[in-house]
Design a protein around this motif. Structure first.
Motif, mmCIF file in Angstrom:
data_model
loop_
_atom_site.group_PDB
_atom_site.id
_atom_site.type_symbol
_atom_site.label_atom_id
_atom_site.label_comp_id
_atom_site.label_asym_id
_atom_site.label_seq_id
_atom_site.Cartn_x
_atom_site.Cartn_y
_atom_site.Cartn_z
ATOM 1 N N VAL A 30 49.872 -12.488 13.315
ATOM 2 C CA VAL A 30 50.979 -13.435 14.176
ATOM 3 C C VAL A 30 51.866 -12.549 13.982
ATOM 4 O O VAL A 30 52.053 -11.697 12.670
ATOM 5 N N LEU A 31 53.139 -12.108 14.978
ATOM 6 C CA LEU A 31 54.451 -11.780 14.935
ATOM 7 C C LEU A 31 55.362 -12.555 14.519
ATOM 8 O O LEU A 31 55.061 -13.636 15.386
ATOM 9 N N LEU A 32 56.156 -12.447 13.417
ATOM 10 C CA LEU A 32 57.280 -13.097 13.735
ATOM 11 C C LEU A 32 58.863 -12.278 13.448
ATOM 12 O O LEU A 32 59.131 -11.239 13.133
ATOM 13 N N THR A 33 58.994 -12.402 14.987
ATOM 14 C CA THR A 33 60.135 -11.903 15.324
ATOM 15 C C THR A 33 61.074 -12.957 15.616
ATOM 16 O O THR A 33 61.463 -13.856 15.676
ATOM 17 N N GLY A 34 62.559 -12.370 16.370
ATOM 18 C CA GLY A 34 63.631 -12.801 16.489
ATOM 19 C C GLY A 34 64.648 -12.299 16.538
ATOM 20 O O GLY A 34 64.721 -10.517 16.039
ATOM 21 N N GLY A 35 66.206 -12.172 16.688
ATOM 22 C CA GLY A 35 67.038 -11.207 16.361
ATOM 23 C C GLY A 35 67.473 -11.110 15.364
ATOM 24 O O GLY A 35 67.016 -11.352 14.036
ATOM 25 N N ASN A 36 68.581 -10.446 14.377
ATOM 26 C CA ASN A 36 69.116 -9.719 13.107
ATOM 27 C C ASN A 36 69.778 -11.290 12.599
ATOM 28 O O ASN A 36 70.633 -11.801 13.473
ATOM 29 N N ILE A 83 54.808 -7.226 1.937
ATOM 30 C CA ILE A 83 55.266 -6.011 1.885
ATOM 31 C C ILE A 83 57.122 -5.728 2.121
ATOM 32 O O ILE A 83 57.036 -5.883 3.063
ATOM 33 N N PRO A 84 57.930 -5.615 1.131
ATOM 34 C CA PRO A 84 59.095 -5.944 1.441
ATOM 35 C C PRO A 84 59.739 -4.356 2.465
ATOM 36 O O PRO A 84 58.840 -3.304 2.393
ATOM 37 N N GLN A 85 60.587 -4.676 3.471
ATOM 38 C CA GLN A 85 61.104 -3.696 4.044
ATOM 39 C C GLN A 85 61.950 -2.694 3.268
ATOM 40 O O GLN A 85 60.720 -1.123 4.156
ATOM 41 N N LEU A 157 52.517 -10.202 3.988
ATOM 42 C CA LEU A 157 53.231 -10.188 4.708
ATOM 43 C C LEU A 157 53.785 -9.700 4.571
ATOM 44 O O LEU A 157 54.294 -8.640 3.176
ATOM 45 N N TYR A 158 54.104 -8.922 5.842
ATOM 46 C CA TYR A 158 54.861 -7.182 5.803
ATOM 47 C C TYR A 158 56.048 -7.797 6.918
ATOM 48 O O TYR A 158 56.224 -7.833 8.229
ATOM 49 N N LEU A 188 50.900 -11.757 8.284
ATOM 50 C CA LEU A 188 52.264 -12.072 9.272
ATOM 51 C C LEU A 188 52.823 -11.014 9.221
ATOM 52 O O LEU A 188 53.633 -10.822 8.494
ATOM 53 N N ILE A 189 53.485 -10.286 10.566
ATOM 54 C CA ILE A 189 54.803 -9.015 10.231
ATOM 55 C C ILE A 189 56.020 -9.626 11.221
ATOM 56 O O ILE A 189 55.687 -9.893 12.474
ATOM 57 N N VAL A 190 56.761 -9.177 10.508
ATOM 58 C CA VAL A 190 57.564 -9.086 10.867
ATOM 59 C C VAL A 190 58.098 -7.854 11.205
ATOM 60 O O VAL A 190 58.352 -7.316 11.218
ATOM 61 N N GLU A 191 59.068 -8.087 12.965
ATOM 62 C CA GLU A 191 59.104 -7.068 13.226
ATOM 63 C C GLU A 191 60.415 -7.168 15.126
ATOM 64 O O GLU A 191 59.790 -8.246 15.411
ATOM 65 N N HIS A 192 61.715 -7.153 14.502
ATOM 66 C CA HIS A 192 62.355 -7.613 15.733
ATOM 67 C C HIS A 192 61.787 -7.072 17.126
ATOM 68 O O HIS A 192 62.094 -7.055 18.299
#
Ligand code: ADP
Ligand code: MG
Length: 214
Positions: A30-36, A83-85, A157-158, A188-192
């Motif tokens: 699952v990609l979690l996206t969205g603005g800064n 995995i924090p940024q 959680l990435y 769960l991957i955060v990527e803008h």
């Protein structure tokens, strides 16, 4: 695999995310996206117990188990890694030492076996005696992933795995993530950036601390 219900949190008194709810199916990416500043990283930290859940009715269920109020230190035992940024490897240690330290809660024999598994990732075995300073950005990201994989997680959680990577290195990481999915690991991957749109099974979008399905 993961059910997140009504999580809200923030920093100090400032609320940053409100009533975020979603699920991740078995071995789904699952990609979690969205603005800064929309609250993506905050969602990961809140699930992982690094930030408290403010709502009384907040709930996080992982494979049927209620992990809402588990401390971060217990999350790994449940099979969840974060995995924090930034700061996702040990700067002064070699690749080999990074993996050994990451696996330090396991027996020596187990660490060896886990380390060999991690060396299935590209480059790390060849560069096992290098410190991160002597690795490229993509190799460092592989090291961050390797440190997490020492725990044989079921869910990763990435946070922004592709930040600062060129297309070639992004592709290398994407390929490894797809291999992990084949091994039934959920993500769960955060990527803008939209890079990951085509690889993710589902895309969630954050806007001003709230979630809406794309
Ligand atoms: N440690 C912190 N202290 C105070 N405010 C923070 C902190 N971390 C993030 N914030 C604020 O929370 C909001 C969401 O941040 P974040 O979750 O990092 O967004 P994203 O990951 O989507 O860019 C932003 O307004 C940011 O300024
Ligand atoms: Mg962020």
């Amino acid at each position: 695999m993961l059910e997140v219900k009504n999580i809200s949190t923030g920093y100090g008194k400032k609320q940053v995310i409100s009533d975020v709810s979603f699920t991740i199916g078995d071995n789904e990416i699952v990609l979690l996206t969205g603005g800064n500043g929309s609250g993506k990283s905050t969602v990961l930290k809140c699930i992982y117990g690094l930030l408290p859940k403010w709502n009384k009715d907040a709930e996080v269920i992982f494979n049927g188990k209620n992990i809402t109020n588990l401390p971060t230190s217990e999350m790994v035992k449940q099979g969840i890694v974060y995995i924090p940024q930034k700061d996702n490897y040990f700067e002064t240690l070699t690749v080999h030492e990074n993996l050994v330290v990451s696996g330090s809660t396991y027996s020596n024999e187990d660490i060896k076996q886990r380390e060999q598994e991690v060396y299935k990732l590209p480059h790390l075995k060849d560069y096992s005696n290098r410190t991160p300073f002597n690795l490229s950005g993509g190799e460092r990201q592989l090291l961050a992933l390797g440190n997490a994989l020492m725990h044989k997680p079921k869910l990763i959680l990435y946070d922004e795995p592709f930040a600062g990577l060129d297309e070639v290195n992004t592709k290398i990481i994407v390929d490894e993530l797809l291999k992990l999915k084949e091994q039934k690991i959920g993500m769960l991957i955060v990527e803008h950036k939209s890079i990951f749109d085509t690889f993710a099974d589902r895309v969630l979008e954050m806007e001003l601390g709230k979630l809406h399905m794309k």
